[in-house]
Design an enzyme around this catalytic site. Structure first.
Site, short mmCIF file in Angstrom:
data_model
loop_
_atom_site.label_atom_id
_atom_site.label_comp_id
_atom_site.label_asym_id
_atom_site.label_seq_id
_atom_site.Cartn_x
_atom_site.Cartn_y
_atom_site.Cartn_z
N THR A 57 0.82 -1.21 0.00
CA THR A 57 0.00 0.00 0.00
C THR A 57 0.85 1.27 0.00
OG1 THR A 57 -1.51 1.27 1.41
CG2 THR A 57 -0.11 -0.28 2.52
N ASP A 58 0.28 2.34 -0.51
CA ASP A 58 0.97 3.64 -0.44
C ASP A 58 1.00 4.18 1.00
OD1 ASP A 58 -1.71 4.36 -0.12
OD2 ASP A 58 -1.73 5.86 -1.73
N GLU A 59 0.20 3.57 1.89
CA GLU A 59 0.13 4.09 3.26
C GLU A 59 1.44 3.91 4.02
OE1 GLU A 59 -3.55 3.28 5.32
OE2 GLU A 59 -4.63 3.06 3.44
N TYR A 92 -1.94 -0.70 10.89
CA TYR A 92 -2.06 -1.35 9.57
C TYR A 92 -0.85 -1.04 8.69
CZ TYR A 92 -3.36 -1.75 4.64
OH TYR A 92 -3.33 -2.02 3.29
#
Ligand code: NAD
Ligand code: TYD
Length: 374
Positions: free
Chosen positions: A138-140, A164
């Site tokens: 993810t880009d997170e 997360y």
């Protein structure tokens, strides 16, 4: 450079949102290759999302856990699998705030367990033949951007802010380490927020759609001005295929949809599109009598600003220059075309979303969104 031929594939988390779309996409692209889905069927995994594929030639569904290393090794050997596309994860930020342990266990230990199985079978037993471990991330992991910052590139330093994203960052590092230290052939992709069919109705877009249909409040966190980049799931899956076939082993690729929007803009747009559908189709009012549209009222009367998510990242944006320049990736869906198709899918698949919203999920939503409605 010769393209990689993926051969028989293990898809982890194939009963989840992106995985189920990927499995469909892959079956269309490679109908002759064996495809094995390994999924633990958590609350987010739905066998019904793959029901039409059950019993088909070259398709196998295995109800099992990625943390079961011997099971994974056995599957790799028995089905002669040489590619893993790894989607399985705990994926919802709000749940990672309410209970981080499952995220550490599945996302970090689970990914490590898969890596160990791949190393054992592909490097120790088979002797480093052609193989690939593709890790979906993810880009997170890059943290939060200011309003004028450039989008995340592959060179952006990791700065995860939620349990997360921290667990995904840890798994990305393990994947990298297994390449660097043991020579496992890996690729990783870090993508922005996906939307499309089969998305579990706890994530922003399907949650808001269904709440409009049911006449329930639309809980917008904080001021609603957090920004996400929205990527249609089909564009994501096409990008994964590009990375698998043409990507450089050991590299990571960022995938974006080129569609930055505030949450409030998304919710207002969904309301407007739903109002248009109710106005143009009287049977919708009969099917969804609780919706404002059934009474000719605007859906946005349901918007409720609620207290913010703790540690809520303000903005994500992706610089997809590397995958576009090197692999020729271009998203095919604009947000306008993608969201139209997605609304139509949810309207046509009421039975799917009603079935997946079982009792325990309803309890969770009531508990979770019961908080802080202003
Ligand atoms: P999802 O929550 O819809 O599905 C996850 C799937 O993994 C479910 O089918 C679940 O049963 C399965 N699973 C969970 N734990 C498992 C375990 N221990 N063993 C086997 N299976 C298990 O997730 P998604 O939205 O489809 O996301 C897929 C992947 O893409 C995740 O790795 C996520 O981090 C990543 N990702 C998602 C988004 C997004 O917007 N949805 C964006 C960026 C990255
Ligand atoms: P979400 O779909 O949970 O994805 P992520 O947290 O991985 O980006 O949320 C997308 C954005 O929408 C995020 O900024 C949080 C916000 N949001 C709401 O405002 N209300 C909601 O009910 C949900 C689920 C999300």
């Amino acid at each position: 450079m010769a393209e990689y031929e993926p051969g028989n594939v293990l898809v982890t988390g194939g009963a989840g949102f992106i995985g189920a779309n990927f499995v469909r996409f892959w079956r269309r692209r490679y109908p002759e290759n064996r495809l094995v889905v390994l999924d633990a069927l958590t609350y987010a995994g739905n066998r019904s999302s793959l029901a039409d594929l059950e019993g088909r030639e070259h398709f196998h569904f295995v109800h099992g856990d990625i943390r079961d290393q011997s099971l994974v090794e056995e599957l790799l050997r028995r089905h002669e699998l040489r590619t893993i596309v790894h989607f399985a994860a705990e994926s919802h930020v709000d749940r990672s705030i309410a209970g981080p342990d499952a995220f550490i266990s599945t996302n970090i230990q689970g990914t490590h367990s898969l890596l160990k199985a791949a190393r054992q079978v592909w490097l120790e037993e088979t002797g480093a033949g052609s193989h690939r471990f593709h890790h979906v991330s993810t880009d997170e992991v890059y943290g939060s951007l200011g309003p004028a910052d450039p989008g995340f590139s592959e060179a952006t330093a990791y700065a995860p802010n939620s349990p997360y994203s921290a667990s995904k960052a840890a798994s990305d590092h393990l994947v990298r380490a297994y390449h660097h230290t043991f020579g496992l052939a890996v690729t990783t992709s870090n993508c922005s927020n996906n939307y499309g069919p089969y998305q579990f109705p706890e994530k922003l877009i399907p949650l808001m759609l269904i709440n409009v249909l049911e006449g329930r409040p639309l809980p917008v966190y904080g001021d609603g001005l957090n920004v996400r980049d929205w990527l249609h799931v089909d564009d994501h899956n096409r990008a994964i295929e590009l990375v698998l076939r043409k990507g450089r082993v050991g590299d990571t690729y960022n995938i974006g949809g080129n569609s930055e929007r505030t949450n409030l803009d998304i919710v207002r747009l969904l309301c407007r599109l739903m109002d248009e559908r109710f106005a143009g189709n009287p049977t919708l009012g009969e099917r969804f009598a609780g919706a404002p549209g059934a009474r000719g009222l605007p859906s946005d009367e349901l918007i409720a600003f609620v207290s913010d998510r703790p540690g809520h990242d303000r903005r994500y944006a992706v610089d997809a220059g590397k995958i576009s320049g090197e692999l020729g990736y271009r998203p095919r869906e604009s947000f306008d075309t993608g969201i139209d198709k997605t609304i139509d899918w949810y309207l046509a698949n009421e039975a799917w979303w009603r079935a997946v919203m079982d009792g325990s999920y309803q309890d969770w939503v009531r508990h979770h969104y019961g908080r802080g409605v202003d």
